[in-house]
Write a protein that holds these residues in place. Structure first.
Motif, PDB file in Angstrom:
ATOM      1  N   LEU A 137     -10.038  11.100  48.737  1.00 35.04           N
ATOM      2  CA  LEU A 137      -9.031  10.316  48.029  1.00 35.04           C
ATOM      3  C   LEU A 137      -8.452  11.120  46.869  1.00 35.04           C
ATOM      4  O   LEU A 137      -9.184  11.783  46.133  1.00 35.04           O
ATOM      5  N   VAL A 156      -6.509  10.780  43.309  1.00 39.55           N
ATOM      6  CA  VAL A 156      -6.231   9.806  42.251  1.00 39.55           C
ATOM      7  C   VAL A 156      -5.295  10.455  41.245  1.00 39.55           C
ATOM      8  O   VAL A 156      -5.670  11.409  40.557  1.00 39.55           O
ATOM      9  N   ASP A 208      -3.424  10.185  37.939  1.00 37.35           N
ATOM     10  CA  ASP A 208      -3.531   9.467  36.673  1.00 37.35           C
ATOM     11  C   ASP A 208      -2.467  10.007  35.718  1.00 37.35           C
ATOM     12  O   ASP A 208      -2.550  11.155  35.268  1.00 37.35           O
ATOM     13  N   CYS A 215      -6.483  15.170  51.431  1.00 40.68           N
ATOM     14  CA  CYS A 215      -6.602  13.762  51.031  1.00 40.68           C
ATOM     15  C   CYS A 215      -6.016  12.854  52.117  1.00 40.68           C
ATOM     16  O   CYS A 215      -4.898  13.076  52.582  1.00 40.68           O
ATOM     17  N   MET A 225      -3.750   8.470  48.599  1.00 47.20           N
ATOM     18  CA  MET A 225      -3.617   8.750  47.172  1.00 47.20           C
ATOM     19  C   MET A 225      -3.253   7.474  46.447  1.00 47.20           C
ATOM     20  O   MET A 225      -2.365   6.740  46.871  1.00 47.20           O
ATOM     21  N   VAL A 226      -3.967   7.199  45.363  1.00 51.64           N
ATOM     22  CA  VAL A 226      -3.654   6.062  44.511  1.00 51.64           C
ATOM     23  C   VAL A 226      -3.084   6.621  43.210  1.00 51.64           C
ATOM     24  O   VAL A 226      -3.620   7.585  42.652  1.00 51.64           O
ATOM     25  N   SER A 227      -1.993   6.032  42.740  1.00 58.81           N
ATOM     26  CA  SER A 227      -1.293   6.563  41.569  1.00 58.81           C
ATOM     27  C   SER A 227      -1.119   5.461  40.536  1.00 58.81           C
ATOM     28  O   SER A 227      -0.738   4.334  40.869  1.00 58.81           O
ATOM     29  N   ARG A 283     -10.289   6.652  35.472  1.00 64.73           N
ATOM     30  CA  ARG A 283     -10.112   7.189  36.831  1.00 64.73           C
ATOM     31  C   ARG A 283     -11.247   6.757  37.742  1.00 64.73           C
ATOM     32  O   ARG A 283     -11.026   6.335  38.883  1.00 64.73           O
ATOM     33  N   VAL A 319     -10.914   3.120  38.740  1.00 69.63           N
ATOM     34  CA  VAL A 319      -9.924   2.943  39.806  1.00 69.63           C
ATOM     35  C   VAL A 319     -10.527   3.334  41.151  1.00 69.63           C
ATOM     36  O   VAL A 319     -10.358   2.630  42.163  1.00 69.63           O
ATOM     37  N   ILE A 320     -11.247   4.447  41.187  1.00 73.47           N
ATOM     38  CA  ILE A 320     -11.873   4.907  42.431  1.00 73.47           C
ATOM     39  C   ILE A 320     -12.918   3.903  42.920  1.00 73.47           C
ATOM     40  O   ILE A 320     -12.945   3.538  44.102  1.00 73.47           O
ATOM     41  N   ARG A 378     -11.405   0.844  44.401  1.00 79.46           N
ATOM     42  CA  ARG A 378     -10.832   1.176  45.706  1.00 79.46           C
ATOM     43  C   ARG A 378     -11.925   1.251  46.778  1.00 79.46           C
ATOM     44  O   ARG A 378     -11.789   0.722  47.868  1.00 79.46           O
TER      45      ARG A 378
END
Length: 309
Positions: free
Chosen positions: A3, A5, A7, A72, A75-77, A295, A298-299, A302
């Motif tokens: 993943l 991330v 930030d 990856c 991706m989370v933004s 961070r 958030v991970i 998820r």
């Protein structure tokens, strides 16, 4: 899964590539970051300038390439206070989306505090009991407290180190100006202090963020080279001793201190005043510095969602 991330903070843009598995700690695989300093790329009306927008857009495009190169799957933004509080945030995000295809989500201050709390709770575990968490970012200060994985209270204040540096430390303040800044910071924190205090005194008080890590290192905490499992604390007594010294130092002298990045020397006094105020107002003799922060929160959230599915 692997993943990415992304930030977008008030000081730094950071892409962290992690190997994420349900029931396991996220394992960092690669890190790519740039000092965007968005909190300082604001015009007089509070809008992100063209320079700031271009820096953000370029970094986002570069991060996509890095994430692809590192394999990856997703991706989370997300962005925090510098974008959240700007008067043209919608236009900034639309421009980035049009140019890169990345839809950056803006976290509310409460969500920022909540997710940071989740990360710190997972790091210390249930044995920490009632937990209080403080996070000094570039644009805001987050505070959260509770006995579970979701905090009982969580809020955000406009007391980030970069924000204060821009508004109060463009020039070195004299003694009277410093007293006024200190009073302003403490009044802002104390206004809602009862949110935390009425839920009970914490068994453990923790701090996250680069600012707290730098202050801890200045006050004698172990260097990062010794690893994340080494306990690190920021004692109030040591910080109080250091603050007058920090105020008197030149930028070069500050940059020579252990744990202080040259790009953040102008923020260190502001951050120290906020940290001191937090410990004093909430009657905390020390804060334990946690290596996990937003961070990781958030991970973890998820991963939790994928595990449920």
């Amino acid at each position: 899964m692997r993943l990415g991330v992304l930030d977008i903070g008030s000081n730094t843009g950071h892409l962290l590539v992690v190997d994420a598995h349900g029931g396991a700690a996220p394992l960092p695989a690669y890190s790519y970051k740039q000092p965007l300093r968005l909190a300082e790329h604001l015009d007089g009306d509070g809008a992100v300038t063209r320079t700031g927008i271009d820096l953000l857009t370029t970094f986002t495009a570069e991060s996509i390439g890095v994430a692809d190169d590192k394999g990856c799957e997703d991706m989370v933004s997300f962005a925090t206070s510098a974008v959240r509080d700007s008067v043209n945030s919608d236009d900034v995000l639309a421009h980035v989306r049009d140019q890169t295809g990345v839809d950056i989500q803006v976290l509310s201050g409460e969500d920022e505090a909540r997710l940071t709390f989740l990360a710190v709770r997972r790091w210390f575990g249930w044995s920490a009991g009632r937990l209080a968490v403080f996070d000094i970012g570039g644009g805001s200060l987050e505070i959260a407290s509770g006995g579970d994985e979701r905090p009982d209270v969580a809020w955000s204040l406009p007391l980030g180190a970069a924000r204060l540096a821009r508004t109060h430390f463009a020039e070195r303040p004299d003694e009277e100006a410093l007293k006024a800044i200190r009073k302003t910071i403490r009044a802002e924190i104390a206004r809602d202090a009862g949110n935390l205090l009425r839920t009970g005194r914490p068994h453990k008080a923790a701090a996250t963020s680069k600012t707290f890590r730098s202050l801890g290192r200045i006050c004698g905490a172990a260097p990062s080279a010794e690893g994340s499992l080494v306990p690190r604390t920021l004692p109030l007594a040591a910080l109080r001793t250091w603050i007058p010294k920090l105020v008197a130092m030149t930028p070069q002298e500050l940059a020579d201190l252990p744990g202080v990045s040259p790009s953040r020397t102008h923020q260190i006094v502001a951050g120290a005043l906020v940290a001191e105020a937090c410990m004093d107002i909430f009657d905390l003799a020390e804060l334990e510095v946690c290596p996990w922060a937003l961070r990781e929160g958030v991970i973890l959230e998820r991963i939790d969602r994928f595990s449920v599915v």
